[in-house]
Design a protein around this motif. Structure first.
Motif, mmCIF file in Angstrom:
data_model
loop_
_atom_site.group_PDB
_atom_site.id
_atom_site.type_symbol
_atom_site.label_atom_id
_atom_site.label_comp_id
_atom_site.label_asym_id
_atom_site.label_seq_id
_atom_site.Cartn_x
_atom_site.Cartn_y
_atom_site.Cartn_z
ATOM 1 N N ASP A 45 75.787 -16.547 75.243
ATOM 2 C CA ASP A 45 76.102 -16.186 76.634
ATOM 3 C C ASP A 45 75.979 -17.406 77.546
ATOM 4 O O ASP A 45 76.851 -17.661 78.377
ATOM 5 N N ILE A 46 74.898 -18.158 77.377
ATOM 6 C CA ILE A 46 74.652 -19.349 78.203
ATOM 7 C C ILE A 46 75.737 -20.388 77.942
ATOM 8 O O ILE A 46 76.294 -20.985 78.868
ATOM 9 N N GLN A 47 76.064 -20.575 76.685
ATOM 10 C CA GLN A 47 77.104 -21.529 76.288
ATOM 11 C C GLN A 47 78.456 -21.154 76.892
ATOM 12 O O GLN A 47 79.194 -22.010 77.375
ATOM 13 N N ALA A 48 78.778 -19.859 76.901
ATOM 14 C CA ALA A 48 80.055 -19.405 77.456
ATOM 15 C C ALA A 48 80.146 -19.706 78.946
ATOM 16 O O ALA A 48 81.179 -20.167 79.436
ATOM 17 N N VAL A 49 79.061 -19.468 79.687
ATOM 18 C CA VAL A 49 79.060 -19.735 81.130
ATOM 19 C C VAL A 49 79.203 -21.231 81.394
ATOM 20 O O VAL A 49 79.986 -21.650 82.250
ATOM 21 N N LEU A 50 78.489 -22.056 80.651
ATOM 22 C CA LEU A 50 78.567 -23.509 80.814
ATOM 23 C C LEU A 50 79.986 -24.008 80.537
ATOM 24 O O LEU A 50 80.551 -24.775 81.322
#
Length: 189
Positions: free
Chosen positions: A159-164
């Motif tokens: 999830d964090i990777q997708a937002v970044l």
């Protein structure tokens, strides 16, 4: 000798079993142009990362424990390579000794995550400064990208990777479609 081999084996096994720190993958998508706006105009691309810390995410789980997460790739180099592809698709040519320079400065690249077992809140920010400099003058532009995302349950690294990646790709798209920067490079390079 047997004690040394035993000690070395234990040390090696301990190092192999130590938990590895989680890292995020950058999956940048350069915005490639179908139309060349400049034919054979040269430039030299450089970049620098002026962030105070090299992590790309800070995860606050609410237990007075904030964990930094780094990226697998070097942020500066990944952004520089993506921008190089974009400029080359527009018809510009990167050389080592051009009198025309483009400098990319990574000022911020961070996802702040607050999460608990029930919910998460992610705020992502990217700030890039692009300077196009020629003997005839200089153009400095700052590009900001931000995103907020919330969800149920705690945030995963995916999830964090997708937002970044979303924020980085939005800024790349903004740079690719910036007519002021394109015209400056086309007219003065």
């Amino acid at each position: 000798m047997k004690k040394f081999v035993l000690a070395a084996s234990i040390a090696l096994l301990t190092a192999c079993s130590a938990p590895q720190q989680e890292q995020l993958s950058l999956k940048l998508q350069p915005q490639l142009s179908m139309n060349t706006i400049a034919q054979g105009k040269t430039f030299t691309l450089t970049s620098k990362d002026v962030r105070a810390a090299q992590y790309v995410a800070l995860v606050d789980s609410g237990r007075s424990n904030i964990e930094p997460i780094h990226s697998k790739q070097n942020v500066r180099i990944a952004l520089e390579n993506a921008l190089l592809e974009q400029f080359e698709s527009q018809g510009f040519k990167n050389t080592v000794n051009s009198e025309n320079n483009i400098q990319v400065e990574v000022q911020e690249a961070l996802v702040s995550v607050k999460h608990s077992v029930m919910e998460n809140q992610m705020d992502a920010n990217l700030v890039l400064e692009v300077t196009a400099e020629t003997p005839k003058g200089k153009l400095v532009k700052t590009y900001n990208g931000s995103a907020k995302r919330s969800g149920m349950l705690s945030a995963s690294n995916d999830d964090i990777q997708a937002v970044l990646n979303d924020v980085m790709n939005l800024v790349l798209k903004e740079i690719a479609s910036d007519s002021e920067l394109q015209n400056y490079m086309k007219d003065r390079f």
